[in-house]
Design a protein around this motif. Sequence first.
Motif, PDB file in Angstrom:
ATOM      1  N   ASN A 130     -28.449 -25.787   1.103  1.00  0.00           N
ATOM      2  CA  ASN A 130     -29.499 -24.676   1.379  1.00  0.00           C
ATOM      3  C   ASN A 130     -30.794 -24.979   0.591  1.00  0.00           C
ATOM      4  OD1 ASN A 130     -30.184 -22.233   2.654  1.00  0.00           O
ATOM      5  ND2 ASN A 130     -28.992 -20.936   1.502  1.00  0.00           N
ATOM      6  N   GLY A 131     -31.621 -24.564   1.412  1.00  0.00           N
ATOM      7  CA  GLY A 131     -33.151 -24.616   0.691  1.00  0.00           C
ATOM      8  C   GLY A 131     -33.339 -26.162   0.008  1.00  0.00           C
ATOM      9  N   GLY A 132     -32.860 -27.198   0.706  1.00  0.00           N
ATOM     10  CA  GLY A 132     -32.932 -28.652   0.221  1.00  0.00           C
ATOM     11  C   GLY A 132     -32.240 -29.067  -0.821  1.00  0.00           C
ATOM     12  N   LYS A 133     -31.177 -28.066  -1.284  1.00  0.00           N
ATOM     13  CA  LYS A 133     -30.402 -28.468  -2.522  1.00  0.00           C
ATOM     14  C   LYS A 133     -28.826 -28.518  -1.883  1.00  0.00           C
ATOM     15  CE  LYS A 133     -33.425 -26.841  -6.120  1.00  0.00           C
ATOM     16  NZ  LYS A 133     -33.559 -25.767  -7.208  1.00  0.00           N
ATOM     17  N   LEU A 134     -28.003 -29.304  -2.656  1.00  0.00           N
ATOM     18  CA  LEU A 134     -26.775 -29.417  -2.272  1.00  0.00           C
ATOM     19  C   LEU A 134     -26.212 -28.326  -3.568  1.00  0.00           C
ATOM     20  CD1 LEU A 134     -24.441 -30.771  -0.620  1.00  0.00           C
ATOM     21  CD2 LEU A 134     -24.443 -32.677  -2.323  1.00  0.00           C
ATOM     22  N   LEU A 135     -25.528 -27.238  -3.032  1.00  0.00           N
ATOM     23  CA  LEU A 135     -25.222 -26.310  -3.936  1.00  0.00           C
ATOM     24  C   LEU A 135     -23.705 -26.506  -4.761  1.00  0.00           C
ATOM     25  CD1 LEU A 135     -26.455 -23.077  -2.169  1.00  0.00           C
ATOM     26  CD2 LEU A 135     -27.529 -24.362  -3.943  1.00  0.00           C
ATOM     27  N   LEU A 136     -22.761 -27.078  -3.719  1.00  0.00           N
ATOM     28  CA  LEU A 136     -21.530 -27.473  -4.387  1.00  0.00           C
ATOM     29  C   LEU A 136     -20.810 -28.425  -3.407  1.00  0.00           C
ATOM     30  CD1 LEU A 136     -18.828 -24.840  -4.338  1.00  0.00           C
ATOM     31  CD2 LEU A 136     -20.554 -24.723  -2.783  1.00  0.00           C
ATOM     32  N   VAL A 137     -19.817 -29.192  -3.908  1.00  0.00           N
ATOM     33  CA  VAL A 137     -18.890 -29.933  -3.057  1.00  0.00           C
ATOM     34  C   VAL A 137     -17.882 -29.653  -3.413  1.00  0.00           C
ATOM     35  CG1 VAL A 137     -18.459 -32.155  -2.132  1.00  0.00           C
ATOM     36  CG2 VAL A 137     -20.932 -31.568  -2.871  1.00  0.00           C
ATOM     37  N   GLU A 138     -16.830 -29.332  -2.631  1.00  0.00           N
ATOM     38  CA  GLU A 138     -15.307 -28.727  -3.030  1.00  0.00           C
ATOM     39  C   GLU A 138     -14.651 -29.585  -1.831  1.00  0.00           C
ATOM     40  OE1 GLU A 138     -14.222 -26.928  -5.362  1.00  0.00           O
ATOM     41  OE2 GLU A 138     -16.144 -26.245  -6.340  1.00  0.00           O
ATOM     42  N   ASP A 139     -13.111 -29.612  -2.293  1.00  0.00           N
ATOM     43  CA  ASP A 139     -12.248 -30.000  -1.369  1.00  0.00           C
ATOM     44  C   ASP A 139     -12.064 -28.524  -0.454  1.00  0.00           C
ATOM     45  OD1 ASP A 139      -9.659 -28.419  -2.261  1.00  0.00           O
ATOM     46  OD2 ASP A 139     -10.079 -29.851  -3.957  1.00  0.00           O
ATOM     47  N   LYS A 140     -11.658 -28.515   0.826  1.00  0.00           N
ATOM     48  CA  LYS A 140     -11.677 -27.392   1.542  1.00  0.00           C
ATOM     49  C   LYS A 140     -11.018 -26.272   1.110  1.00  0.00           C
ATOM     50  CE  LYS A 140      -8.781 -28.858   5.241  1.00  0.00           C
ATOM     51  NZ  LYS A 140      -8.587 -29.397   6.569  1.00  0.00           N
ATOM     52  N   THR A 141      -9.840 -26.546   0.536  1.00  0.00           N
ATOM     53  CA  THR A 141      -8.884 -25.365   0.197  1.00  0.00           C
ATOM     54  C   THR A 141      -9.591 -24.621  -1.082  1.00  0.00           C
ATOM     55  OG1 THR A 141      -7.842 -27.030  -1.399  1.00  0.00           O
ATOM     56  CG2 THR A 141      -6.817 -26.399   0.649  1.00  0.00           C
ATOM     57  N   ALA A 142     -10.369 -25.288  -1.906  1.00  0.00           N
ATOM     58  CA  ALA A 142     -10.983 -24.567  -2.945  1.00  0.00           C
ATOM     59  C   ALA A 142     -12.276 -23.563  -2.316  1.00  0.00           C
ATOM     60  CB  ALA A 142     -11.577 -25.596  -4.015  1.00  0.00           C
ATOM     61  N   LEU A 143     -12.812 -24.149  -1.268  1.00  0.00           N
ATOM     62  CA  LEU A 143     -14.005 -23.566  -0.598  1.00  0.00           C
ATOM     63  C   LEU A 143     -14.176 -21.965  -0.437  1.00  0.00           C
ATOM     64  CD1 LEU A 143     -16.836 -24.518   0.333  1.00  0.00           C
ATOM     65  CD2 LEU A 143     -15.913 -24.177   2.579  1.00  0.00           C
ATOM     66  N   MET A 144     -13.124 -21.418   0.133  1.00  0.00           N
ATOM     67  CA  MET A 144     -13.292 -20.001   0.328  1.00  0.00           C
ATOM     68  C   MET A 144     -13.138 -19.122  -0.886  1.00  0.00           C
ATOM     69  SD  MET A 144     -13.500 -19.450   3.317  1.00  0.00           S
ATOM     70  CE  MET A 144     -12.705 -17.784   4.201  1.00  0.00           C
ATOM     71  N   THR A 145     -12.449 -19.590  -2.015  1.00  0.00           N
ATOM     72  CA  THR A 145     -12.332 -18.885  -3.343  1.00  0.00           C
ATOM     73  C   THR A 145     -13.919 -19.054  -3.824  1.00  0.00           C
ATOM     74  OG1 THR A 145     -12.058 -20.515  -4.713  1.00  0.00           O
ATOM     75  CG2 THR A 145     -10.164 -19.493  -3.499  1.00  0.00           C
ATOM     76  N   LYS A 146     -15.014 -19.791  -3.444  1.00  0.00           N
ATOM     77  CA  LYS A 146     -16.314 -20.084  -4.039  1.00  0.00           C
ATOM     78  C   LYS A 146     -17.116 -19.102  -3.182  1.00  0.00           C
ATOM     79  CE  LYS A 146     -15.087 -22.718  -7.563  1.00  0.00           C
ATOM     80  NZ  LYS A 146     -15.246 -24.231  -7.299  1.00  0.00           N
ATOM     81  N   LEU A 147     -16.922 -19.034  -1.998  1.00  0.00           N
ATOM     82  CA  LEU A 147     -18.012 -18.590  -1.002  1.00  0.00           C
ATOM     83  C   LEU A 147     -18.056 -17.032  -1.038  1.00  0.00           C
ATOM     84  CD1 LEU A 147     -18.130 -21.331   1.969  1.00  0.00           C
ATOM     85  CD2 LEU A 147     -19.686 -20.720  -0.322  1.00  0.00           C
TER      86      LEU A 147
ATOM     87  N   HIS B 240     -23.087 -24.963  10.876  1.00  0.00           N
ATOM     88  CA  HIS B 240     -23.103 -24.086  10.168  1.00  0.00           C
ATOM     89  C   HIS B 240     -22.027 -22.924  10.298  1.00  0.00           C
ATOM     90  CE1 HIS B 240     -26.179 -23.747  13.635  1.00  0.00           C
ATOM     91  NE2 HIS B 240     -25.117 -22.998  14.228  1.00  0.00           N
ATOM     92  N   TYR B 241     -21.054 -23.538  10.820  1.00  0.00           N
ATOM     93  CA  TYR B 241     -19.744 -22.834  11.081  1.00  0.00           C
ATOM     94  C   TYR B 241     -18.651 -23.101  10.003  1.00  0.00           C
ATOM     95  CZ  TYR B 241     -21.576 -21.989  15.793  1.00  0.00           C
ATOM     96  OH  TYR B 241     -22.260 -21.777  16.631  1.00  0.00           O
ATOM     97  N   ILE B 242     -18.211 -22.266   8.974  1.00  0.00           N
ATOM     98  CA  ILE B 242     -17.235 -22.588   8.103  1.00  0.00           C
ATOM     99  C   ILE B 242     -15.926 -23.003   8.543  1.00  0.00           C
ATOM    100  CG2 ILE B 242     -16.861 -20.050   7.689  1.00  0.00           C
ATOM    101  CD1 ILE B 242     -16.693 -20.869   4.687  1.00  0.00           C
ATOM    102  N   GLU B 243     -15.472 -22.209   9.711  1.00  0.00           N
ATOM    103  CA  GLU B 243     -14.321 -22.439  10.172  1.00  0.00           C
ATOM    104  C   GLU B 243     -14.162 -23.837  10.617  1.00  0.00           C
ATOM    105  OE1 GLU B 243     -16.473 -20.392  11.463  1.00  0.00           O
ATOM    106  OE2 GLU B 243     -15.709 -18.433  10.675  1.00  0.00           O
ATOM    107  N   GLU B 244     -15.079 -24.484  11.111  1.00  0.00           N
ATOM    108  CA  GLU B 244     -15.094 -25.641  11.805  1.00  0.00           C
ATOM    109  C   GLU B 244     -15.158 -26.732  10.391  1.00  0.00           C
ATOM    110  OE1 GLU B 244     -17.611 -27.093  15.216  1.00  0.00           O
ATOM    111  OE2 GLU B 244     -18.925 -28.050  13.894  1.00  0.00           O
ATOM    112  N   ALA B 245     -15.962 -26.535   9.493  1.00  0.00           N
ATOM    113  CA  ALA B 245     -15.920 -27.293   8.327  1.00  0.00           C
ATOM    114  C   ALA B 245     -14.364 -27.267   7.482  1.00  0.00           C
ATOM    115  CB  ALA B 245     -16.889 -26.622   7.046  1.00  0.00           C
ATOM    116  N   GLU B 246     -13.784 -26.215   7.418  1.00  0.00           N
ATOM    117  CA  GLU B 246     -12.556 -26.077   7.087  1.00  0.00           C
ATOM    118  C   GLU B 246     -11.280 -26.823   7.716  1.00  0.00           C
ATOM    119  OE1 GLU B 246     -12.091 -21.559   6.659  1.00  0.00           O
ATOM    120  OE2 GLU B 246     -11.577 -21.981   4.511  1.00  0.00           O
ATOM    121  N   GLU B 247     -11.514 -26.660   9.265  1.00  0.00           N
ATOM    122  CA  GLU B 247     -10.673 -27.117  10.100  1.00  0.00           C
ATOM    123  C   GLU B 247     -10.247 -28.661  10.058  1.00  0.00           C
ATOM    124  OE1 GLU B 247     -10.691 -25.307  13.736  1.00  0.00           O
ATOM    125  OE2 GLU B 247      -9.607 -26.899  14.876  1.00  0.00           O
TER     126      GLU B 247
END
Length: 224
Positions: free
Chosen positions: A207-224, A191-198
């Motif tokens: 979240n809530g039993g659904k996969l909301l998005l799957v992105e390469d990590k560089t694109a992630l920050m712009t989406k959250l 549940h740590y975004i830094e760990e996921a990115e690193e």
Amino acid sequence: APIISIRNLTKSYANGFEALKGIDLDVDKGEILALLGPNGAGKTTMISIVCGIVNPSGGQVLVAGHDVVKDFRATRTMIGLVPQELTTDQFETVWNTVSFSRGLHGKKPNPAHIEKVLRDLSLWNKKDNMLRELSGGMKRRVLIAKALSHEPEILFLDEPTAGVDVTLRKDMWRVVERLRESGVTIILTTHYIEEAEEIADRVGVINGGKLLLVEDKTALMTKL
Ligand code: ADP
Ligand code: ADP
């Protein structure tokens, strides 16, 4: 073809709670995928199903083309899981626990490999100790050793750094890095975004039993 293919995966527990509400995901061989989400999102449920220890309610999971429910004997040899907590018999020794785990995954004994795993995790001088004699951190190391006992092609780590000290965290990432270099596919929950990115190549947000998005990590920050 992806090494893991998940299609419309659902899970309702016996009490009626819908923990997974239709997950679709492909994971390529050699990839490091982080599943990011808050407590209760369904992360553990999802990886438990892929590892064959929880039955899905619907949908399909293929690991290297094998159905994880119908062909568990094939998939269990390919998969290693580092769970959050040690449930093994506390009166067993480290050596026996890790060796036995290899057998449970359907592999022939290989003492040289078990020795290498225990040395890599700084557990060698504890090999004759019973689990109940170990500190919490050492027990976490045993969990990793068990998951590597049978030379898996796919490794799952469930909240690997939760409640872990700095030394173990470093050792863990060193092990993960070496496995990545040898082509092992790695999926971890956090549940740590830094760990996921690193450390991940791609990040799936659940979240809530659904996969909301799957992105390469560089694109992630712009989406959250
Ligand atoms: P399944 O549908 O896979 O058979 P069950 O609903 O029967 O799973 O529950 C399996 C175990 O998990 C039971 O021992 C149950 O007590 C426990 N359990 C029940 N509710 C929860 C919960 N909210 N979180 C974690 N474990 C739970
Ligand atoms: P996460 O790993 O993301 O924290 P889990 O997969 O452990 O999420 O749990 C997802 C949801 O399913 C939670 O609300 C949890 O309480 C519930 N749950 C987990 N196991 C069971 C069970 N055996 N029976 C009923 N509900 C469960």
